[in-house]
Design an enzyme around this catalytic site. Structure first.
Site, PDB file in Angstrom:
ATOM      1  N   CYS A  12     -83.738  29.834   2.168  1.00 37.83           N
ATOM      2  CA  CYS A  12     -84.583  28.716   1.737  1.00 37.83           C
ATOM      3  C   CYS A  12     -85.347  28.253   2.972  1.00 37.83           C
ATOM      4  O   CYS A  12     -85.107  28.734   4.066  1.00 37.83           O
ATOM      5  CB  CYS A  12     -83.801  27.599   1.052  1.00 37.83           C
ATOM      6  SG  CYS A  12     -82.630  26.704   2.052  1.00 37.83           S
ATOM      7  N   CYS A  86     -88.603  29.774  -1.176  1.00 36.74           N
ATOM      8  CA  CYS A  86     -89.033  30.233   0.146  1.00 36.74           C
ATOM      9  C   CYS A  86     -90.508  30.631   0.144  1.00 36.74           C
ATOM     10  O   CYS A  86     -91.138  30.707   1.182  1.00 36.74           O
ATOM     11  CB  CYS A  86     -88.160  31.419   0.542  1.00 36.74           C
ATOM     12  SG  CYS A  86     -88.569  32.244   2.050  1.00 36.74           S
ATOM     13  N   CYS A  90     -90.781  35.290   3.003  1.00 35.42           N
ATOM     14  CA  CYS A  90     -89.739  36.314   3.060  1.00 35.42           C
ATOM     15  C   CYS A  90     -90.337  37.711   3.057  1.00 35.42           C
ATOM     16  O   CYS A  90     -91.088  38.050   2.153  1.00 35.42           O
ATOM     17  CB  CYS A  90     -88.805  36.167   1.859  1.00 35.42           C
ATOM     18  SG  CYS A  90     -88.074  34.544   1.765  1.00 35.42           S
TER      19      CYS A  90
END
Length: 138
Positions: A12, A86, A90
């Site tokens: 996160c 996120c 990522c």
């Protein structure tokens, strides 16, 4: 026959609430059947104290954990990458399993608001364990 232990990475933004609670649950419920990692794209200095309190109510101690920065290496090492709001931070690698868990952010919330998030994470972690590391009969 020895199967390799699956590695799960929870991500996160701040690595202070949701991903820490998820990592705590997975460690507590799966034990040594799973390798657990957590990280954030912009980690905070410390874990959300309300998240720590909510997990402590369930007997899971995450107080000693510290937020970690998300690295490409952590993603490469993981079999399952679970993001929690996120966004695009990522990195994506072929051959990995990705899930995005839409969960409310516990940041700035009181314990009453964090408990349902904690319980939702536990249910999702239990389902994940059943898929990737089911208990074996002895």
């Amino acid at each position: 026959m020895t199967a390799t232990k699956p590695t799960v990475l929870f991500v996160c933004v701040h690595n202070a609430g949701r991903s820490q609670m998820a990592a705590g649950w997975l460690q507590a419920l799966a034990g040594d059947r799973v390798e657990v990692l957590s990280a954030g794209s912009a980690p905070k200095d410390e874990i959300n104290p309300v998240a720590v309190q909510a997990m402590a109510e369930e007997g899971v101690d995450i107080a000693g954990n510290t937020p970690k920065v998300l690295t490409v290496e952590a993603v490469k090492e993981s079999d399952v990458v679970i993001t929690m709001g996120c966004g695009d931070a990522c990195p994506i690698f072929p051959g990995k399993r990705y899930e995005d868990w839409q969960l409310d952010d516990p940041a700035g919330q009181g314990i009453e608001a964090v408990r349902p998030i904690r319980d939702e994470i536990k249910a999702r972690v239990e389902a994940l364990i059943a898929e990737i590391a089911p208990a074996t009969a002895h």
